[in-house]
Enzyme design. Structure first.
Site, PDB file in Angstrom:
ATOM      1  N   LYS A 104       0.873  -1.164   0.000  1.00 16.98           N
ATOM      2  CA  LYS A 104       0.000   0.000   0.000  1.00 16.98           C
ATOM      3  C   LYS A 104       0.911   1.214   0.000  1.00 16.98           C
ATOM      4  O   LYS A 104       1.558   1.517   1.010  1.00 16.98           O
ATOM      5  CB  LYS A 104      -0.914   0.012   1.227  1.00 16.98           C
ATOM      6  CG  LYS A 104      -1.737   1.285   1.339  1.00 16.98           C
ATOM      7  CD  LYS A 104      -2.543   1.348   2.617  1.00 16.98           C
ATOM      8  CE  LYS A 104      -3.130   2.739   2.802  1.00 16.98           C
ATOM      9  NZ  LYS A 104      -3.916   2.870   4.049  1.00 16.98           N
ATOM     10  N   GLY A 165      -8.447   8.928   8.982  1.00 17.27           N
ATOM     11  CA  GLY A 165      -8.876   9.025  10.373  1.00 17.27           C
ATOM     12  C   GLY A 165      -9.908  10.096  10.655  1.00 17.27           C
ATOM     13  O   GLY A 165     -10.314  10.258  11.802  1.00 17.27           O
ATOM     14  N   ALA A 192      -9.596   5.247   3.437  1.00 17.29           N
ATOM     15  CA  ALA A 192      -9.457   6.392   4.339  1.00 17.29           C
ATOM     16  C   ALA A 192     -10.701   7.269   4.382  1.00 17.29           C
ATOM     17  O   ALA A 192     -11.369   7.489   3.377  1.00 17.29           O
ATOM     18  CB  ALA A 192      -8.254   7.270   3.975  1.00 17.29           C
ATOM     19  N   GLY A 193     -10.975   7.748   5.586  1.00 20.44           N
ATOM     20  CA  GLY A 193     -12.050   8.706   5.785  1.00 20.44           C
ATOM     21  C   GLY A 193     -13.388   8.095   6.141  1.00 20.44           C
ATOM     22  O   GLY A 193     -14.322   8.818   6.501  1.00 20.44           O
ATOM     23  N   ASN A 214      -9.823   1.571   8.989  1.00 18.37           N
ATOM     24  CA  ASN A 214      -9.139   1.190  10.217  1.00 18.37           C
ATOM     25  C   ASN A 214      -9.779   1.858  11.433  1.00 18.37           C
ATOM     26  O   ASN A 214     -10.406   1.233  12.271  1.00 18.37           O
ATOM     27  CB  ASN A 214      -7.656   1.558  10.100  1.00 18.37           C
ATOM     28  CG  ASN A 214      -6.790   1.008  11.223  1.00 18.37           C
ATOM     29  OD1 ASN A 214      -5.624   0.687  11.008  1.00 18.37           O
ATOM     30  ND2 ASN A 214      -7.279   0.857  12.434  1.00 18.37           N
TER      31      ASN A 214
END
Lengths: 266, 71
Positions: A104, A165, A192-193, A214
């Protein structure tokens, strides 16, 4: 639900990050609940004495043993890199440590938003492809940058939904929709987000192939339960996309096939 | 004996000239043999199999990396 990515068939469209969980045991439970077949990992420079105390769960297993036992494919990241050279070096280290060609690719251009640097990203992607890596670039939703990444040899793209995040969901749906419409022949993974399962549903209903997240799981009060919620959301959104979502319209349309009004009392 | 000065993760070490990266890590960070650890010299990646061929020079900076969780 199966799909192919970088020559590998996956049954889960839920890629899960492994950082920030309250304990290795909770991480283990979250991976199991998510049923993810791809999980992300990282590398860090060792402390001065190189003897950082390994984090272990109640059974004495360290994080590395847990992720190996999960059976999931590992997707190492190049977090913390700000130049192509750094990212290429870290990717090579990750390949050695995690024994995978998948990477990644993260090359950050702005420390406040953690927005990828498109110039360094494309440069690093090209170099890593030449070195035999399967590059999963973490990129913005910029269409032209995505085309350049494909030109560099990437066979999958991972545009952000919002800054890492932030939990804001899909901020620029126009750009993401355009991306999906214009790039149809390679997997697109929203990375992401993502904040809530509804964001994952939205991404999947838009036709994205998978979701990587995550913080939305690791920072939940009950990460394992939230992982299950996301698993269901991603499956639901994918099925809705495949089934065909009706077009929105302003006018009401009766659903019950009555014949006129039931009673004419006037 | 001619010696050289190198750093390992920021800590200075004085070693014999001709010391390889493999020798240095075995002495300074013995755990690297048992745990997955990647290495670099002056920011350049040195693969595990190449460490025994990597002869260190004076003022080289060695850094090592270990697996962690990641997003």
């Amino acid at each position: 639900m199966a799909f192919d990515i970088a020559g590998t068939t996956l049954n889960s469209r839920f890629f899960l990050g492994t950082a920030g969980y309250p304990s290795p045991l909770v991480l283990q439970q979250a991976i199991e609940s998510a049923q993810s077949e791809v999980i992300t990992v990282g590398l860090k420079r060792q402390l001065a004495d190189g003897a950082g105390k390994p984090v272990q769960n109640a059974q004495g297993q360290g994080f590395f043993e847990i992720i190996k036992q999960s059976g999931a494919r590992l997707l190492p990241n190049t977090a913390g890199c700000y130049t192509a050279a750094e990212a290429v070096t870290l990717a090579q280290m990750a390949r050695e440590v995690f024994e995978t060609d998948w990477v990644k690719l993260e090359v950050i251009g702005d420390s406040y938003t953690l927005q990828p640097d498109p110039v360094e990203l494309v440069q690093a992607a090209g170099e890593l492809v030449r070195l035999g890596f399967e590059v999963f670039p973490y990129c913005t939703d910029d269409l032209v940058t995505c085309h350049r990444l494909l030109d560099a040899g990437c066979r999958v793209l991972m545009p952000w939904g919002a800054p890492i995040g932030s939990g804001q969901g899909l901020v620029n749906t126009y750009a993401l929709r355009t991306l999906r419409e214009r790039i149809t022949d390679v997997p697109l993974i929203i990375d992401a987000g993502i904040g809530s399962p509804k964001d994952a549903v939205q991404a999947m209903e838009m036709g994205f192939d998978a979701v990587l997240l995550n913080s939305a799981v690791s920072n939940a009060h009950d990460p394992a339960l939230m992982a299950d919620a996301f698993r269901l959301a991603i499956e639901s959104g994918r099925k809705a996309y495949q089934a065909g979502i009706i077009a929105k319209q302003d006018l009401a349309v009766p659903t019950t096939p009555v014949t006129g009004r039931p009673f004419l009392l006037a | 004996m001619t010696t050289i000065s190198v750093t390992v993760n920021g800590i200075r070490h004085t070693v014999a000239a001709g010391t390889t990266l493999d020798d240095l890590l075995a002495a300074a960070l013995p755990a690297t043999h048992d745990h997955p650890t990647a290495s670099a010299v002056n920011g350049d990646y040195v693969a595990r199999h190449a460490r025994r061929l990597c002869v260190l020079n004076d003022h080289d900076a060695v850094t090592t990396f270990e697996p962690i969780t990641g997003g």
